[in-house]
Design a protein around this motif. Structure first.
Motif, short mmCIF file in Angstrom:
data_model
loop_
_atom_site.label_atom_id
_atom_site.label_comp_id
_atom_site.label_asym_id
_atom_site.label_seq_id
_atom_site.Cartn_x
_atom_site.Cartn_y
_atom_site.Cartn_z
N LEU A 42 0.83 -1.21 0.00
CA LEU A 42 0.00 0.00 0.00
C LEU A 42 0.86 1.26 0.00
CD1 LEU A 42 -2.72 -1.06 2.61
CD2 LEU A 42 -3.09 -0.69 0.17
N GLY A 43 1.89 1.28 0.86
CA GLY A 43 2.76 2.45 0.96
C GLY A 43 3.54 2.72 -0.31
N LEU A 44 4.09 1.66 -0.91
CA LEU A 44 4.87 1.84 -2.14
C LEU A 44 3.97 2.27 -3.29
CD1 LEU A 44 7.36 -1.16 -1.98
CD2 LEU A 44 7.83 1.26 -1.55
N GLY A 45 2.72 1.80 -3.28
CA GLY A 45 1.78 2.28 -4.28
C GLY A 45 1.56 3.77 -4.16
N LEU A 86 -6.88 -3.70 -11.61
CA LEU A 86 -5.65 -4.49 -11.52
C LEU A 86 -5.49 -5.10 -10.12
CD1 LEU A 86 -3.20 -2.19 -13.52
CD2 LEU A 86 -4.04 -4.45 -14.20
N SER A 87 -5.84 -4.32 -9.12
CA SER A 87 -5.76 -4.81 -7.75
C SER A 87 -6.68 -6.02 -7.56
CB SER A 87 -6.16 -3.70 -6.76
OG SER A 87 -6.13 -4.18 -5.44
N GLY A 117 -3.76 -1.18 -5.28
CA GLY A 117 -4.78 -0.60 -4.40
C GLY A 117 -4.27 0.63 -3.67
N GLY A 118 -3.00 0.60 -3.27
CA GLY A 118 -2.40 1.77 -2.61
C GLY A 118 -2.36 2.98 -3.51
N MET A 119 -2.15 2.75 -4.82
CA MET A 119 -2.16 3.87 -5.77
C MET A 119 -3.55 4.50 -5.83
SD MET A 119 0.20 2.22 -8.79
CE MET A 119 -0.02 3.59 -9.91
#
Length: 736
Positions: A36-39, A61-62, A107-109
């Protein structure tokens, strides 16, 4: 989308716990939050990705990766035991990490973009995120317990496809709609798709996989089945035709002979602590126990015995009027009694699964702590005896039993103990009695001590002169500290504040040669749990944290050090408190899937409500509320819950919610308050928060291993205190 993300995290934990051993389930939390954070960070690095019109694509995509991820990983034939000795296995592991984190990455993005473009409404959005996550916990557990884990793994992708449908342009909405229909189409094949090929010792004739355990019934013979729990623990089930009046030569039993122990009293009340497939209960029935409490924490095991697959095979014995069937955590149940049981029988009672803790900690139960032995001692009748066997834990448990009796002011605790070794079985047995144990008792309790039986059965305490140097005898006579240098495993006492009986590894045993074949347990002293945590911390410290510092080098608007540290500190603090609360209150409620659901749902729900009302509080009030409540938890709540342990489970759940909700309410406020200070830079703040959350949830376990939960909880409060010092300053957090 949050419903899917948290549910997926829980499902991954269940899959890893059942198929790869519970120790490695801890990786899930790290990889989920990290993804999530890297997204979120990718949105800041790549301008083309910073496009609100692509949110539906990221969500789609997630969902696709959430759908196919479990199928792919289970077919990789990943074997953690050869992780460091095989380059091919290391490549599979890296691929597993990519698959695991990819759904969360996309999802993070999407989540970060929603936060960024609606940063003025962060209180409402963050509320939706947290409440959605809380509902995801409930949905995941309830679905696993009704339609089983395999179908739930597929079905839980639907919410994120619905989210994509809401965001997609009208002419693209068919894509997530078709994918949703695909999920429903695949549902009947779930058991085949979510499956890891495994060579079984005996044919599997029945299986069931819910939120509590993956249960398989293997047929070892016409009269002997094994219930296999999470591919690790084995519970024997003996065929019974309903006739208790057989001569001894025709009785089929498993475990240890109980004739002598049960025959000591005219009316024996027997507690089977972890009844499993009922073998101990059958043994007690044969030997004439008048009241038998069959206590099992896994609900479906009891269902199979009372009304399900094993009912007829076991002669309907769970409906015998002498048998009381109890679906409850063993520790929670035994605390309800005083001077009750003539025999407490614990045959290898433990779990090798991430149960109540989910992925949020290295799983432990509270069956083998000093306080647990205090409960067992109190629950025994005046003539009571506890029999406990285990392959690995007995040296540590002898120490716990002695410390428990010292705590209860029992004179000469050593006189209440006897310990036996069964070399052929690879097991040891400990007896603990309410009264000082008579010589006749420990000489005849199981088998008659004799030279003839010595190769298969011997006593190690009270020890004959010829074997006084054995480890058990050293622990009893000289204390665990004196015996520790002679032991490869950790002998230090386990307590309810530090219940890590299974974490037996010590750094002194770490050798690179041991990495050739890693065993997924620590029974020979290899510090696997500490090694896993250290590796995660090194990855975070050497790779992820530096990546989150790169935006400092870019031109344009950016966080200053003060703003960066704020999001870092609240990430560490939130996960620290969350992990420890789940562990602490699992003791009070009992180790079951509904306890985990209650604790995490209450915390997330309250945090979501707190986020919504965050604008009505000053900058420092939430932090003062958090710190004050944690202090109350450390100093007071433990005593309160100890007094309320006799409540039924519904009452314990209600009390837990009352004690968690106020803390969760305040914990939902720091992130939205920080977001309002940084505006569109929330993408960077979210990424820093994610990296810090992984760091906090991981490092805090090392604190808990060494110092206990109370100190770990205070550590979380201190991180919140430092964040409060930053936010109370009126200095800006953004610079050009």
């Amino acid at each position: 989308m949050s419903v899917t993300f948290i549910a997926l995290e829980i499902l991954w934990t269940r899959i890893f716990s059942a198929e790869f051993f519970y120790t490695f389930a801890f990786l899930i939390l790290s990889l989920a939050i990290l993804g999530l954070g890297l997204g979120g960070l990718s949105i800041r690095f790549f301008k083309k990705l910073n496009n609100p019109s692509l949110i539906w694509v990221y969500l789609t995509l997630s969902g696709i990766l959430a759908l196919i991820g479990p199928m792919l990983v289970l077919r990789l034939d990943l074997n953690f035991t050869h992780l460091f000795s095989s380059g091919w296995m290391l490549m599979k592991f890296i691929l597993t990490i990519i698959i695991l984190s990819s759904s969360f990455f996309w999802g993070g993005m999407a989540l970060t973009l929603l936060f960024k473009i609606n940063n003025k409404k962060i209180s409402t959005l963050y509320m939706a995120d947290l409440i959605g996550a809380g509902l995801g916990v409930v949905v995941a557990v309830l679905l696993m317990n009704t339609i089983q884990t395999q179908r739930t793994t597929l079905l839980i992708c639907l919410p994120v496809f619905v989210a994509a449908l809401l965001q997609a342009p009208q002419w693209w909405r068919t894509v997530p709609a078709v994918l949703s229909l695909l999920v429903l189409f695949l549902l009947p094949e779930a058991n085949t798709l979510i499956h890891k090929e495994r060579k079984e010792r005996f044919p599997v004739i029945f299986s069931h996989w819910d939120a509590m355990a993956n249960i398989k019934v293997a047929k070892a013979g016409d009269d002997f089945y094994y219930c296999i729990i999470d591919n690790a623990a084995h519970a024997p089930t003996i065929h019974f035709d309903g006739n208790l009046d057989k001569p001894d030569s025709l009785k089929q039993v498993s475990g240890y002979p109980l004739k002598y122990l049960i025959g000591r009293t005219d009316s024996c009340t027997f507690l089977s602590l972890g009844a499993g497939g009922g073998a101990d209960v059958l043994n007690a029935l044969y030997e004439g126990a008048t009241e038998i409490h069959a206590v099992e924490v896994v609900p479906y095991l009891n269902y199979m015995m009372t009304d399900g697959f094993l009912k007829d095979f076991t002669g309907n014995m769970y409906h015998n009027k002498r048998v009381k069937v109890v679906t409850e955590d063993g520790r929670a149940y035994v605390r309800q009694f005083r001077n009750k049981f003539d025999i407490i029988y614990s045959g290898s009672t433990n779990t090798f699964a991430a149960l109540a803790s989910g992925s949020f900690a290295l799983a432990e139960n509270y069956l083998f702590t000093r306080e647990a032995f205090e409960d067992y001692y109190r629950a025994m009748s005046d003539s009571g005896i506890m029999l406990l066997d285990h392959q690995f834990y007995i040296p540590r448990l002898v120490n716990d039993a002695i410390e428990a009796m010292n705590k209860l002011n029992v004179p000469n605790p050593a006189s209440h103990l006897a310990v036996y070794d069964f070399p052929a079985r690879g097991r040891m047995v400990m007896l603990m009695s309410k009264q000082p144990m008579k010589k006749a008792t420990w000489e005849n309790a199981l088998y008659k001590l004799s030279a003839e039986n010595y190769p298969q059965f011997r006593i190690v305490y009270p020890s004959p002169d010829s074997t006084k140097n054995n480890l058990i005898n050293q622990i009893v006579e000289n204390g665990w500290k004196a015996a520790q240098p002679n032991s490869a495993t950790d002998l230090s006492p386990s307590t309810d504040d530090r219940p890590f009986a299974a974490q037996m590894g010590m750094w002194k045993n770490f050798k690179f040669s041991e990495l050739q074949t890693i065993q997924p347990w620590e029974f020979k002293g290899f510090p696997l749990a500490k090694l896993l945590i250290t590796i995660i911390l090194l990855v975070i410290g050497l790779l992820i944290i530096p990546i989150n510092l790169i935006p400092f080098l870019k031109k344009g608007e950016k966080l200053n050090v003060r703003g960066w540290l704020y999001f870092f500190l609240i990430g560490v603090a939130f996960m620290t408190v969350e992990v420890i609360l789940i562990q602490k209150y699992t003791l009070f409620i009992g180790s079951n899937s509904y306890a985990f659901m209650t604790i995490l749902f209450s915390l997330l729900l309250a945090s979501g409500i707190g986020s919504f009302f965050s604008s009505r509080f000053s900058s420092t009030t939430p932090f003062l509320g958090i710190i004050a409540w944690i202090i109350l938890d450390v100093l007071l709540f433990g005593f309160l819950t100890e007094k309320l342990v006799l409540l039924p489970i519904s009452g314990r759940i209600l009390v837990t919610m009352v004690l968690i909700l106020p803390l969760g309410f305040f914990m939902g406020m720091p992130f939205p308050k920080g977001t309002l200070r940084v505006g569109s830079l929330v993408d960077w703040g979210f990424a820093v928060n994610g990296a810090a959350s992984v760091l906090g949830s991981t490092a805090i376990m090392l604190v808990a291993f060494n110092f206990g939960y109370q100190i770990a909880l205070v550590t979380g409060a201190f991180a919140y205190f430092l964040a409060m010092l930053i936010i109370r300053s009126q200095r800006v957090w953004v610079k050009e």
